[in-house]
Design an enzyme around this catalytic site. Structure first.
Site, PDB file in Angstrom:
ATOM      1  CB  THR A  10      -2.091  -3.262 -17.091  1.00 32.37           C
ATOM      2  OG1 THR A  10      -1.003  -3.209 -18.010  1.00 32.37           O
ATOM      3  CG2 THR A  10      -3.325  -2.794 -17.850  1.00 32.37           C
ATOM      4  CG  ASP A  11       2.867  -1.025 -17.871  1.00 31.22           C
ATOM      5  OD1 ASP A  11       2.131  -1.886 -18.408  1.00 31.22           O
ATOM      6  OD2 ASP A  11       4.110  -1.076 -17.923  1.00 31.22           O
ATOM      7  CD  GLU A  12      -0.151  -4.283 -21.757  1.00 29.47           C
ATOM      8  OE1 GLU A  12      -0.790  -4.305 -22.814  1.00 29.47           O
ATOM      9  OE2 GLU A  12       0.377  -5.282 -21.257  1.00 29.47           O
ATOM     10  CE1 TYR A  32      -5.526  -6.785 -19.831  1.00 31.17           C
ATOM     11  CE2 TYR A  32      -3.471  -5.811 -20.633  1.00 31.17           C
ATOM     12  CZ  TYR A  32      -4.243  -6.320 -19.590  1.00 31.17           C
ATOM     13  OH  TYR A  32      -3.732  -6.354 -18.313  1.00 31.17           O
ATOM     14  CE  LYS A  58      -6.879  -4.347 -15.866  1.00 28.59           C
ATOM     15  NZ  LYS A  58      -7.386  -5.217 -14.775  1.00 28.59           N
TER      16      LYS A  58
HETATM   17  P1  NAD Z   1      -4.512 -14.176 -15.610  1.00 35.23           P
HETATM   18  O1  NAD Z   1      -5.091 -14.152 -16.980  1.00 35.23           O
HETATM   19  O2  NAD Z   1      -3.380 -15.107 -15.319  1.00 35.23           O
HETATM   20  O3  NAD Z   1      -5.658 -14.524 -14.549  1.00 35.23           O
HETATM   21  C1  NAD Z   1      -6.928 -13.936 -14.600  1.00 35.23           C
HETATM   22  C2  NAD Z   1      -7.849 -14.721 -13.665  1.00 35.23           C
HETATM   23  O4  NAD Z   1      -9.156 -14.116 -13.729  1.00 35.23           O
HETATM   24  C3  NAD Z   1      -8.014 -16.191 -14.040  1.00 35.23           C
HETATM   25  O5  NAD Z   1      -7.908 -17.011 -12.892  1.00 35.23           O
HETATM   26  C4  NAD Z   1      -9.423 -16.254 -14.629  1.00 35.23           C
HETATM   27  O6  NAD Z   1     -10.060 -17.516 -14.417  1.00 35.23           O
HETATM   28  C5  NAD Z   1     -10.118 -15.144 -13.870  1.00 35.23           C
HETATM   29  N1  NAD Z   1     -11.275 -14.607 -14.625  1.00 35.23           N
HETATM   30  C6  NAD Z   1     -11.272 -14.225 -15.931  1.00 35.23           C
HETATM   31  N2  NAD Z   1     -12.521 -13.827 -16.283  1.00 35.23           N
HETATM   32  C7  NAD Z   1     -13.297 -13.947 -15.174  1.00 35.23           C
HETATM   33  C8  NAD Z   1     -14.664 -13.675 -14.900  1.00 35.23           C
HETATM   34  N3  NAD Z   1     -15.484 -13.226 -15.857  1.00 35.23           N
HETATM   35  N4  NAD Z   1     -15.134 -13.884 -13.649  1.00 35.23           N
HETATM   36  C9  NAD Z   1     -14.312 -14.346 -12.675  1.00 35.23           C
HETATM   37  N5  NAD Z   1     -12.999 -14.642 -12.879  1.00 35.23           N
HETATM   38  C10 NAD Z   1     -12.513 -14.442 -14.119  1.00 35.23           C
HETATM   39  O7  NAD Z   1      -4.139 -12.672 -15.293  1.00 35.23           O
HETATM   40  P2  NAD Z   1      -2.913 -12.081 -14.438  1.00 35.23           P
HETATM   41  O8  NAD Z   1      -1.749 -11.971 -15.317  1.00 35.23           O
HETATM   42  O9  NAD Z   1      -2.821 -12.820 -13.162  1.00 35.23           O
HETATM   43  O10 NAD Z   1      -3.460 -10.609 -14.164  1.00 35.23           O
HETATM   44  C11 NAD Z   1      -4.235 -10.309 -13.011  1.00 35.23           C
HETATM   45  C12 NAD Z   1      -4.595  -8.838 -13.018  1.00 35.23           C
HETATM   46  O11 NAD Z   1      -3.414  -8.051 -13.012  1.00 35.23           O
HETATM   47  C13 NAD Z   1      -5.383  -8.413 -14.254  1.00 35.23           C
HETATM   48  O12 NAD Z   1      -6.363  -7.486 -13.858  1.00 35.23           O
HETATM   49  C14 NAD Z   1      -4.337  -7.752 -15.155  1.00 35.23           C
HETATM   50  O13 NAD Z   1      -4.931  -6.754 -15.953  1.00 35.23           O
HETATM   51  C15 NAD Z   1      -3.414  -7.164 -14.111  1.00 35.23           C
HETATM   52  N6  NAD Z   1      -2.004  -7.004 -14.548  1.00 35.23           N
HETATM   53  C16 NAD Z   1      -1.333  -8.059 -15.092  1.00 35.23           C
HETATM   54  C17 NAD Z   1       0.017  -7.910 -15.467  1.00 35.23           C
HETATM   55  C18 NAD Z   1       0.819  -9.040 -16.029  1.00 35.23           C
HETATM   56  O14 NAD Z   1       1.964  -8.838 -16.436  1.00 35.23           O
HETATM   57  N7  NAD Z   1       0.320 -10.271 -16.040  1.00 35.23           N
HETATM   58  C19 NAD Z   1       0.640  -6.667 -15.283  1.00 35.23           C
HETATM   59  C20 NAD Z   1      -0.094  -5.607 -14.715  1.00 35.23           C
HETATM   60  C21 NAD Z   1      -1.413  -5.799 -14.349  1.00 35.23           C
HETATM   61  P1  TYD Z   2       3.277 -10.474 -23.522  1.00 37.70           P
HETATM   62  O1  TYD Z   2       3.936 -11.432 -22.595  1.00 37.70           O
HETATM   63  O2  TYD Z   2       2.114 -10.923 -24.336  1.00 37.70           O
HETATM   64  O3  TYD Z   2       2.887  -9.196 -22.629  1.00 37.70           O
HETATM   65  P2  TYD Z   2       2.349  -7.723 -23.115  1.00 37.70           P
HETATM   66  O4  TYD Z   2       1.903  -7.802 -24.521  1.00 37.70           O
HETATM   67  O5  TYD Z   2       1.210  -7.517 -22.175  1.00 37.70           O
HETATM   68  O6  TYD Z   2       3.488  -6.793 -22.891  1.00 37.70           O
HETATM   69  O7  TYD Z   2       4.365  -9.906 -24.526  1.00 37.70           O
HETATM   70  C1  TYD Z   2       5.554  -9.303 -24.066  1.00 37.70           C
HETATM   71  C2  TYD Z   2       6.311  -8.815 -25.275  1.00 37.70           C
HETATM   72  O8  TYD Z   2       6.746  -9.933 -26.052  1.00 37.70           O
HETATM   73  C3  TYD Z   2       5.460  -7.977 -26.224  1.00 37.70           C
HETATM   74  O9  TYD Z   2       6.279  -6.950 -26.790  1.00 37.70           O
HETATM   75  C4  TYD Z   2       5.028  -8.949 -27.302  1.00 37.70           C
HETATM   76  C5  TYD Z   2       6.205  -9.907 -27.375  1.00 37.70           C
HETATM   77  N1  TYD Z   2       5.875 -11.313 -27.747  1.00 37.70           N
HETATM   78  C6  TYD Z   2       6.604 -11.957 -28.740  1.00 37.70           C
HETATM   79  O10 TYD Z   2       7.533 -11.375 -29.349  1.00 37.70           O
HETATM   80  N2  TYD Z   2       6.296 -13.258 -29.034  1.00 37.70           N
HETATM   81  C7  TYD Z   2       5.299 -13.926 -28.413  1.00 37.70           C
HETATM   82  O11 TYD Z   2       5.042 -15.114 -28.741  1.00 37.70           O
HETATM   83  C8  TYD Z   2       4.557 -13.259 -27.369  1.00 37.70           C
HETATM   84  C9  TYD Z   2       3.462 -13.961 -26.638  1.00 37.70           C
HETATM   85  C10 TYD Z   2       4.897 -11.955 -27.072  1.00 37.70           C
END
Ligand code: NAD
Ligand code: TYD
Length: 351
Positions: free
Chosen positions: A132-134, A157, A161
């Site tokens: 992630t970019d975070e 988090y 990562k």
């Molecule tokens: P998500 O939370 O929707 O899904 C995570 C999946 O991992 C789930 O299916 C969960 O069951 C599985 N999991 C969790 N713990 C586990 C374990 N101990 N063993 C096996 N499986 C396990 O997450 P996402 O949003 O799909 O993100 C996927 C990846 O992409 C992550 O690594 C996240 O850091 C990265 N990412 C997400 C975003 C975003 O905006 N969602 C952006 C950039 C990077």
């Molecule tokens: P989120 O979807 O949790 O992603 P991330 O924290 O990984 O960027 O949140 C996106 C943005 O929205 C973040 O600035 C937090 C804000 N947010 C709210 O204002 N209200 C909410 O209920 C949630 C879940 C997030």
């Protein structure tokens, strides 16, 4: 000859789009989806390919090193796409240890299993870590995260990562494990769990519940449609240079409040509500602890070197997203009927 490819976290939001893309596009890959099915994992996300001949689901936990090693010994994976993670910042604030276990220990278990299974036989092997970019921290009003930006994670988090990213790079430098990494901005689209801002707001608007906005809603995120991220992951997995990192982003920055305004307008239209109805649901609540102000990705490297860029503009992406949620109400109901309600109460009732 088919190749065994491991995708971890394939029942989650991004993982399910990656699994579907790979199963459909690469019939000569045998895709093994390893997922623990935590609250975030949902096999309903994979109905379209669950019976495909080149797909197999394995339920298992990456924090169990012996189990991970046995899986590698059995399947002799040639490629790994590692997406399994605990992914929600608010949950990491409430309970950091699960993030340490899955995101750090789980990643090291996979690295160790790949290293021991592959030994010196590294030709054609590839361990792709999705991040992630975070990890880069928080930007002020200007500037962008590049691949050179120093890590400065600020939530449990993002720190977990960042730690996993460092370990992946350490295995490249120390053991010559063939790795590649990418760091992506916020994703949105179908199948996202309604703890994240966009699906949570869609669900609340539909049910006429308050839309909780943290602080003043001024925080900025760079949003990318999930299917574009899956395309980027396909590109990096196949064409990315070993040892390299690629930043992936939507070039699409929004303050939370502006984004919610757009979403409210789309929802009013789709639900045939009078213009301005949903905006009234906006409720400002207590800010997130340590809330990062702004994320924005400079995705020049992946564009120039691997010829990837987002295919979808935000207005189209948000409409597709809303359409998907409105056409898949049962999906949302199944998710929100159980423990989600406890989570929601703990997270929002005291704000
Ligand atoms: P998500 O939370 O929707 O899904 C995570 C999946 O991992 C789930 O299916 C969960 O069951 C599985 N999991 C969790 N713990 C586990 C374990 N101990 N063993 C096996 N499986 C396990 O997450 P996402 O949003 O799909 O993100 C996927 C990846 O992409 C992550 O690594 C996240 O850091 C990265 N990412 C997400 C975003 C975003 O905006 N969602 C952006 C950039 C990077
Ligand atoms: P989120 O979807 O949790 O992603 P991330 O924290 O990984 O960027 O949140 C996106 C943005 O929205 C973040 O600035 C937090 C804000 N947010 C709210 O204002 N209200 C909410 O209920 C949630 C879940 C997030």
């Amino acid at each position: 000859m088919s190749k065994n490819i491991l995708i971890t976290g394939g029942a989650g939001f991004i993982g399910c789009h990656v699994v579907q893309l790979f199963v459909n596009k690469y019939p000569d890959y045998n895709i093994v989806n390893l997922d623990a099915l935590t609250y975030a994992g949902n096999l309903e996300n994979l109905r379209s390919i669950e019976n495909a001949p080149n797909y197999e689901f394995v339920k298992g936990d990456i924090t169990n090193g012996d189990f991970v090693q046995e899986l590698f010994s059995k399947y002799q994976f040639e490629g790994v796409l590692h997406l399994a993670a605990e992914s929600h910042v608010d949950r990491s604030i409430a309970n950091p240890m699960e993030f340490i276990m899955t995101n750090i220990v789980g990643t090291v278990n996979l690295l160790n299993a790949a290293r021991h299974t592959w030994g010196d036989n590294l030709k054609g092997k590839r361990f792709y870590h999705i991040s992630t970019d975070e990890v880069y921290g928080s930007l002020g009003e200007t500037g962008f995260f590049t691949e050179e930006t120093a890590y400065d994670p600020r939530s449990p988090y993002s720190a977990s990562k960042a730690s996993s990213d460092h370990l992946v790079r350490a295995y490249w430098h120390t053991y010559k494990l063939p790795v590649v990494l990418s760091n992506c901005s916020n994703n949105y689209g179908p199948n996202q769990f309604p703890e994240k801002l966009i699906p949570l707001a869609i669900n609340n608007i539909e049910n006429n519940r308050p839309i909780p906005i943290y602080g003043k809603g001024e925080n900025i995120r760079d949003w990318l449609f999930v299917i574009d991220h899956a395309r980027a992951i396909d590109t990096v997995f196949h064409d990315g240079k070993l040892g390299e990192t690629y930043n992936i982003g939507g070039n699409n920055e929004w303050t939370n409040i502006d984004l919610i305004h757009v979403l409210c307008d789309v929802m009013d239209k789709k639900l045939n509500r009078e213009e301005g109805t949903s905006i009234k649901l906006i409720t400002f609540v207590k800010d997130r602890a340590g809330h990062d102000m702004r994320y924005a990705i400079d995705a020049t490297k992946i564009k120039n070197e691997l010829n990837w860029e987002p295919s979808l503009q935000f207005p189209e992406g948000i409409e597709k997203t809303v359409d998907w949620y409105l056409n898949n109400k049962q999906w949302m109901e199944n998710i929100t009927s159980g423990s989600y309600q406890d989570y929601y109460q703990k997270q929002y009732d005291e704000r």
